[in-house]
Design an enzyme around this catalytic site. Structure first.
Site, PDB file in Angstrom:
ATOM      1  N   HIS A 512       1.249  -1.395   0.078  1.00 37.47           N
ATOM      2  CA  HIS A 512       0.456   0.116  -0.319  1.00 37.47           C
ATOM      3  C   HIS A 512       0.560   1.479   0.084  1.00 37.47           C
ATOM      4  CE1 HIS A 512      -3.810   2.089   1.981  1.00 37.47           C
ATOM      5  NE2 HIS A 512      -2.544   3.724   2.189  1.00 37.47           N
ATOM      6  N   GLU A 513       1.799   1.298   1.209  1.00 35.79           N
ATOM      7  CA  GLU A 513       2.416   2.430   0.815  1.00 35.79           C
ATOM      8  C   GLU A 513       3.659   2.936  -0.251  1.00 35.79           C
ATOM      9  OE1 GLU A 513       2.024   4.321   3.480  1.00 35.79           O
ATOM     10  OE2 GLU A 513       1.228   2.984   4.377  1.00 35.79           O
ATOM     11  N   HIS A 516       1.275   4.068  -3.034  1.00 38.37           N
ATOM     12  CA  HIS A 516       0.760   5.461  -2.412  1.00 38.37           C
ATOM     13  C   HIS A 516       2.058   6.725  -3.703  1.00 38.37           C
ATOM     14  CE1 HIS A 516      -1.623   6.494  -0.298  1.00 38.37           C
ATOM     15  NE2 HIS A 516      -1.268   6.066   1.049  1.00 38.37           N
ATOM     16  N   GLU A 577      -5.782   6.139  -1.464  1.00 40.12           N
ATOM     17  CA  GLU A 577      -5.684   5.805  -0.968  1.00 40.12           C
ATOM     18  C   GLU A 577      -6.616   3.984  -1.141  1.00 40.12           C
ATOM     19  OE1 GLU A 577      -4.360   5.281   2.002  1.00 40.12           O
ATOM     20  OE2 GLU A 577      -4.041   7.676   2.177  1.00 40.12           O
ATOM     21  N   ASP A 581      -4.265   0.473  -2.090  1.00 35.02           N
ATOM     22  CA  ASP A 581      -4.993  -0.747  -0.947  1.00 35.02           C
ATOM     23  C   ASP A 581      -5.086  -1.915  -2.273  1.00 35.02           C
ATOM     24  OD1 ASP A 581      -5.332   0.051   1.315  1.00 35.02           O
ATOM     25  OD2 ASP A 581      -7.742   0.458   1.148  1.00 35.02           O
ATOM     26  N   HIS A 642      -9.282   8.027   3.957  1.00 29.60           N
ATOM     27  CA  HIS A 642      -9.506   6.490   3.775  1.00 29.60           C
ATOM     28  C   HIS A 642     -10.997   5.676   3.926  1.00 29.60           C
ATOM     29  CE1 HIS A 642      -5.257   6.848   6.059  1.00 29.60           C
ATOM     30  NE2 HIS A 642      -5.649   5.671   5.412  1.00 29.60           N
ATOM     31  N   ARG A 648     -12.802  -0.718   2.568  1.00 35.72           N
ATOM     32  CA  ARG A 648     -11.229  -1.473   2.083  1.00 35.72           C
ATOM     33  C   ARG A 648     -11.211  -2.935   1.236  1.00 35.72           C
ATOM     34  NH1 ARG A 648      -7.471   2.322   5.684  1.00 35.72           N
ATOM     35  NH2 ARG A 648      -5.513   0.975   3.925  1.00 35.72           N
TER      36      ARG A 648
HETATM   37 ZN   LIG Z   1      -2.387   4.892   2.500  1.00 34.36          ZN
END
Ligand SMILES: [Zn+2]
Length: 680
Positions: A512-513, A516, A577, A581, A642, A648
């Site tokens: 996820h990071e 980004h 976000e 995800d 988020h 999610r």
């Molecule tokens: Zn995030």
């Protein structure tokens, strides 16, 4: 079969609802047991899978702050303990009553609602805003130090719109929230009446009503967060002198009085600055012109007062609690929880030294590094397979992924260099009997300290988080990913978990990071963290089309926790976000397959007839189990970028071909729809 293995299996099963069909509603399948067994505690508006590791860390820190003989020779830790003690010292706070706040109001040129002789002529907006900003209050507009988006090695002063007392403009503008506005008005009237010597509510009500009407007008000129996701569109570099064209205000004087001393030189009208909200500044001038000074003063001072109420004695806290009950649906937390939280938020690095010494397992850092390698490789592989980006740009994207700085667990100096740790808090002095004053002192000292970096180069090796935070981060201007020690805990990570559970937990967070760096906002920054076009128009258009699919998908979700209002998720606000995800899940699945191919199969878990790959998805689902009260669910839809936990899980899994295959979900079933959105 080890006891750990049994415990882990038991946790997974307890949280699941194995009667649910994973292809119908995977959130219910993974989290049904958790949802059934979790009672929202009265002090929380929301609980989630982050709550257990957070609660563990808060309890641990409490015992460490109270164990006065542990690390007691470290000066920074002594200071943290003094602050913590001052917070617990409720008797003294009650004895002082309103006095600390009244003294502060005096310094800030008074609060008209308390003073029937208040005079317009002797009041000075500039002077008041300067003093407020130096004490950490950004009102009407905000000014802060940031990395220049287009030149990320340099700091620059940035100006932006300021936040509102009720967190979202919706509360001021929508008919549905009349009750909340009323509670907010009552809150201000109750505090003002309490501070007035005669307790006159009629005067207070009149003036606070004007104050609220003014804030409603501010809400009207703000740009909502869902329309602020394009960093290029927000970026406006100009000089301080240019700013007067937007809003006529003595900017040079304001800046010099707030930051001049900290920077150690005079700031001139030619100083380059960033303005993120020129339209807002343009509208602010006329609005202030239409409003009498008394109302403006009442407003900005009320916002400051409100920020300080939580640092006062029980009579004031009771007024705040009444407001929180209506607006957030919550009761106050135990005093020590609040005190640990505040101590950690102002001296987190010092406090975390104790936590790391006592509780952190070094092996988790090494394992996380291994996982980052696998997931990073998976990202590159998927990038290579990507069918909408040309080969040339793929090479540049891979370079960006390769140059991401990694921050895992904690910054070494916290453990190795006590001198530096002490220096970091050198400017702080705390008195065990002066909680309110301690906090104001902290705000002034940090404001000064932060601005002192203006002319210094950015050190990109500096951590952007303290280690005890249960969260993870991507920094666009640093092109860095951070996984502090706090998130290296169950359910995200456990040294005793089989790797497939860790890949489903922290692995998905790692992916996820990384993603980004390539989401709707992050993609606009290059490998050095500079806002710069490195995509041609064709690729940009393809990306936008793919992102739009996800925006539409998530916008269709109605959050059942929002009650009668049946509010939809904002696909636009949550776009970044959701992209992260979806990408993260795909990468961690691929990463695990590669890990398993290299390291051989792992045992399944007792009592669960699920494959390792299925369990990876179950633990992914369980990291997002969450429950919120109606007020909080609504507020988060307006303010949180988020999506709610439920979506999610459902959103990213229903886009995942890997998931559909692993659970053999029939095509067209709710978790395996024919239309799938994919960005990365
Ligand atoms: Zn995030």
């Amino acid at each position: 079969m080890t006891p750990n293995c049994l415990r882990t299996a038991a946790r997974l099963v307890e949280n699941m609802n194995t009667d649910a069909d994973p292809c119908e509603d995977f959130y219910e399948y993974a989290c049904g047991g958790w949802l059934k067994n979790t009672v929202l505690p009265p002090e929380a508006g929301r609980v989630s899978s982050f709550s257990a590791p957070s609660a563990f860390i808060v309890s641990a820190m409490r015992s460490l702050l109270e164990a006065t003989n542990f690390e007691s020779d470290v000066e920074a830790i002594q200071k943290a303990r003094a602050f913590y003690k001052s917070c617990l010292n409720e008797v003294t706070l009650d004895l002082k009553g309103a006095q600390p706040l009244l003294d502060l109001l005096q310094e800030l040129n008074g609060w008209p609602v308390l003073d029937d002789d208040w005079s317009d002529d002797s009041w000075d907006l500039l002077d008041t805003l300067v003093k407020l900003r130096m004490r950490g209050n950004s009102l009407l507009f905000s000014m802060y130090l940031t990395r220049d988006d287009k030149s990320s090695s340099n700091y620059i002063l940035a100006f932006d719109q300021a936040g509102l007392g009720l967190s979202s403009e919706v509360y001021y503008l929508s008919d549905s929230y009349e009750g909340i506005r009323q509670a907010y008005l009552n809150y201000s009237v109750n505090i003002a009446a309490k501070l007035r010597q005669d307790g006159n509510r009629t005067v207070a009500l009149q003036q606070m009503q004007d104050m609220l009407d003014f804030e409603i007008k501010l809400a009207e000129i703000l740009t909502p967060p869902s329309e602020r996701r394009d960093p290029e569109a927000l970026y406006h570099k100009m000089t301080l002198a240019d700013m007067s064209g937007y809003f006529d205000f003595p900017w040079v004087e304001f800046v010099n009085r707030v930051v001049g001393e900290a920077v150690g030189e005079e700031i001139t009208a030619t100083e380059e600055i960033l303005v993120y909200a020129p339209e807002y500044l343009m509208s602010l001038g006329p609005l202030l012109q239409q409003t009498d000074n008394k109302t403006v003063a009442n407003y900005i001072i009320w916002r400051m007062v409100r920020n300080r109420v939580s640092y006062m004695g029980s009579e004031f806290l009771a007024i705040r609690d009444e407001f929180n009950r209506v607006v957030f649906g919550t009761e106050p937390s135990a005093r020590w929880t609040t005190c640990v939280g505040r101590t950690n938020s102002i001296m987190g690095t010092a406090v975390s030294r104790m936590y790391l010494l006592r509780y952190f397992e070094e092996s988790s850092k090494d394992k996380a590094e291994v996982m980052i390698d696998y997931i990073h490789d998976a990202f590159l592989e998927l990038l290579d397979e990507n069918d909408w980006m040309d080969e040339e740009t793929k090479v540049v994207a891979a370079e960006k992924a390769d140059s991401m700085r990694r921050f895992v667990a904690y910054d070494d100096y916290i453990m190795d260099n006590v001198t530096r740790l002490n220096q970091e808090y050198e400017m702080l002095r705390f008195d065990e009997d002066e909680y309110f004053e301690n906090y104001v002192h902290y705000l002034m000292a940090t404001s000064n300290n932060t601005f002192s970096f203006l002319r210094k180069p950015v050190n990109k090796d500096t951590w952007i988080t303290v280690p005890t935070v249960v969260n993870a981060f991507y920094s666009p201007s640093g092109n860095s990913i951070s996984f502090p020690a706090g998130i290296l805990r169950s359910p995200f990570y456990d040294g005793d978990y089989p790797w497939y559970l860790n890949f489903g937990g922290i692995g998905a967070v790692i992916g996820h990071e990384i993603t980004h760096g390539f989401d709707d906002s992050g993609r606009q920054f290059d490998k050095n963290g500079n806002l710069e076009h490195w995509w041609n128009q064709h690729i940009t258009d393809s990306f936008k089309e793919k992102a739009q699919c996800m925006i539409d998908q998530y916008s269709n979700y109605i959050d059942p926790e929002t009650g009668d209002l049946k509010l939809n998720v904002s696909g636009r606000l949550t776009a970044g976000e959701n992209i992260a995800d979806n990408g993260g899940l795909k990468q961690t699945f691929r990463g695990y397959k590669k890990w398993a191919a290299a390291n051989g199969p792992e045992p399944m878990l007792p009592g669960l007839s699920l494959t390792p790959e299925q369990l990876l998805f179950v633990n992914f689902g369980q990291t997002w189990c969450a429950k919120a009260n109606q007020q909080t669910a609504q507020r988060l839809l307006f303010t949180d970028n988020h999506s709610p936990g439920r979506f999610r899980v459902i959103g990213s899994l229903s886009n995942s071909r890997d998931f559909a295959e692993v659970f053999s979900c029939p095509p067209g079933s709710p978790m395996n729809p024919r239309l799938k959105c994919t960005v990365w």
